[in-house]
Design a protein around this motif. Structure first.
Motif, short mmCIF file in Angstrom:
data_model
loop_
_atom_site.label_atom_id
_atom_site.label_comp_id
_atom_site.label_asym_id
_atom_site.label_seq_id
_atom_site.Cartn_x
_atom_site.Cartn_y
_atom_site.Cartn_z
N GLN A 130 0.85 -1.19 0.00
CA GLN A 130 0.00 0.00 0.00
C GLN A 130 0.89 1.24 0.00
O GLN A 130 1.91 1.28 0.70
CB GLN A 130 -0.93 0.03 1.22
CG GLN A 130 -1.92 -1.12 1.29
CD GLN A 130 -2.91 -0.97 2.43
OE1 GLN A 130 -3.12 0.11 2.97
NE2 GLN A 130 -3.54 -2.08 2.81
N ASP A 158 -0.32 -6.54 -6.84
CA ASP A 158 -1.70 -6.53 -6.34
C ASP A 158 -1.90 -5.46 -5.28
O ASP A 158 -2.86 -5.51 -4.50
CB ASP A 158 -2.08 -7.90 -5.78
CG ASP A 158 -1.15 -8.34 -4.65
OD1 ASP A 158 -0.09 -7.69 -4.46
OD2 ASP A 158 -1.48 -9.33 -3.96
N VAL A 160 -2.25 -1.42 -3.65
CA VAL A 160 -3.19 -0.32 -3.83
C VAL A 160 -2.55 0.96 -3.33
O VAL A 160 -1.87 0.97 -2.29
CB VAL A 160 -4.53 -0.60 -3.12
CG1 VAL A 160 -4.32 -0.81 -1.62
CG2 VAL A 160 -5.53 0.51 -3.36
N TRP A 183 -2.41 3.74 -15.21
CA TRP A 183 -2.91 3.28 -13.92
C TRP A 183 -4.42 3.14 -13.95
O TRP A 183 -5.11 3.85 -14.67
CB TRP A 183 -2.50 4.26 -12.81
CG TRP A 183 -1.04 4.31 -12.60
CD1 TRP A 183 -0.15 5.21 -13.13
CD2 TRP A 183 -0.25 3.40 -11.83
NE1 TRP A 183 1.12 4.92 -12.73
CE2 TRP A 183 1.09 3.81 -11.94
CE3 TRP A 183 -0.56 2.28 -11.05
CZ2 TRP A 183 2.13 3.14 -11.29
CZ3 TRP A 183 0.47 1.61 -10.41
CH2 TRP A 183 1.80 2.05 -10.54
N ARG A 198 -8.18 5.89 -5.53
CA ARG A 198 -7.67 4.54 -5.33
C ARG A 198 -6.94 4.14 -6.60
O ARG A 198 -7.54 4.08 -7.69
CB ARG A 198 -8.80 3.57 -5.01
CG ARG A 198 -8.35 2.13 -4.71
CD ARG A 198 -9.57 1.25 -4.43
NE ARG A 198 -9.17 -0.08 -3.98
CZ ARG A 198 -8.89 -1.09 -4.78
NH1 ARG A 198 -8.96 -0.93 -6.11
NH2 ARG A 198 -8.53 -2.26 -4.29
N THR A 200 -4.44 1.50 -8.73
CA THR A 200 -3.94 0.12 -8.85
C THR A 200 -3.33 -0.08 -10.24
O THR A 200 -3.54 0.73 -11.15
CB THR A 200 -5.07 -0.91 -8.64
OG1 THR A 200 -6.12 -0.64 -9.56
CG2 THR A 200 -5.59 -0.87 -7.22
N HIS A 201 -2.56 -1.17 -10.36
CA HIS A 201 -1.98 -1.50 -11.66
C HIS A 201 -3.08 -1.85 -12.66
O HIS A 201 -4.11 -2.38 -12.29
CB HIS A 201 -1.03 -2.68 -11.50
CG HIS A 201 0.27 -2.31 -10.83
ND1 HIS A 201 1.28 -1.61 -11.46
CD2 HIS A 201 0.70 -2.54 -9.57
CE1 HIS A 201 2.28 -1.44 -10.63
NE2 HIS A 201 1.96 -1.99 -9.47
#
Length: 201
Positions: A130, A158, A160, A183, A198, A200-201
């Motif tokens: 994170q 995985d 965030v 992203w 938020r 993430t990949h």
């Protein structure tokens, strides 16, 4: 930029300190803030929105986490409190901020897990499950983009990222830029003029 800013490596303001109290998820915190450090007089409203609206880690979250632009360390301390086995890297260019973050981690009993560091002192091998940040928007768009481009790629596959940015300071344009960089970005919450993103990949 000239003058003494919270993102100055060595703030010139007198080192005047004061306690700041705040509550997150029903838990009370008291930390030490100081002049020459971001939001020295209170918990910054954006940081408060981030800690209220984003999904805080649980005791099962292993870390490591990154508090990017940690200031005097309120986010790092909250993360360490909610995930009692995780290591939290608290990173800031401001030497006084790093000193205060160390003081507060020790004060709250997290000194063994909150690793306070200058940006260049974080081992290149570390990736983060994170990343949390109330990023220093006022450094300018190019510098902000460079900051995010440096650190977000260190998010685990995985992992965030949680960012809070004031809408009037470009929160929506930062979201668009992140999407353009590849992203996945969700506007997770909005409150009091702040966007919680938020990433993430």
């Amino acid at each position: 930029m000239t003058g003494d800013h919270y993102f100055s490596p060595q703030p010139g303001a007198a080192d005047i300190r004061a306690d700041v109290e705040f509550t997150v998820a029903g838990r009370d915190y008291e930390v030490t803030a100081g002049a020459g450090v971001f939001s020295a007089g209170r918990l910054d409203p954006g940081t408060a929105v981030l800690l209220r609206k984003a999904a805080l880690p649980t005791p099962a979250d292993p870390g490591p986490f990154l508090d990017l632009g940690c200031g005097y360390g309120p986010i790092a301390c909250v993360l360490a409190d909610h995930a009692p086995t995780a290591t939290v890297y608290a990173v800031d260019v401001n030497a006084r901020a790093r000193e205060l973050a160390s003081v507060n981690a020790a004060r709250l009993g997290f000194a063994d897990r909150v690793r306070v560091a200058a940006p260049d002192d974080v081992p290149d091998s570390v990736t983060f499950t994170q990343i949390w940040s109330n990023p220093p928007i006022r450094i300018g768009k190019a510098e902000l983009h460079a900051l995010l481009a440096r650190w977000l790629p260190r998010l685990a596959p995985d992992g965030v990222g949680w960012l809070v940015i004031a809408r009037y300071l470009g929160g929506d344009s930062v979201q668009r830029w992140l999407v353009d960089q590849g992203w996945q970005v969700q506007r997770y919450a909005s409150q009091k003029g702040y966007r919680v993103l938020r990433v993430t990949h």
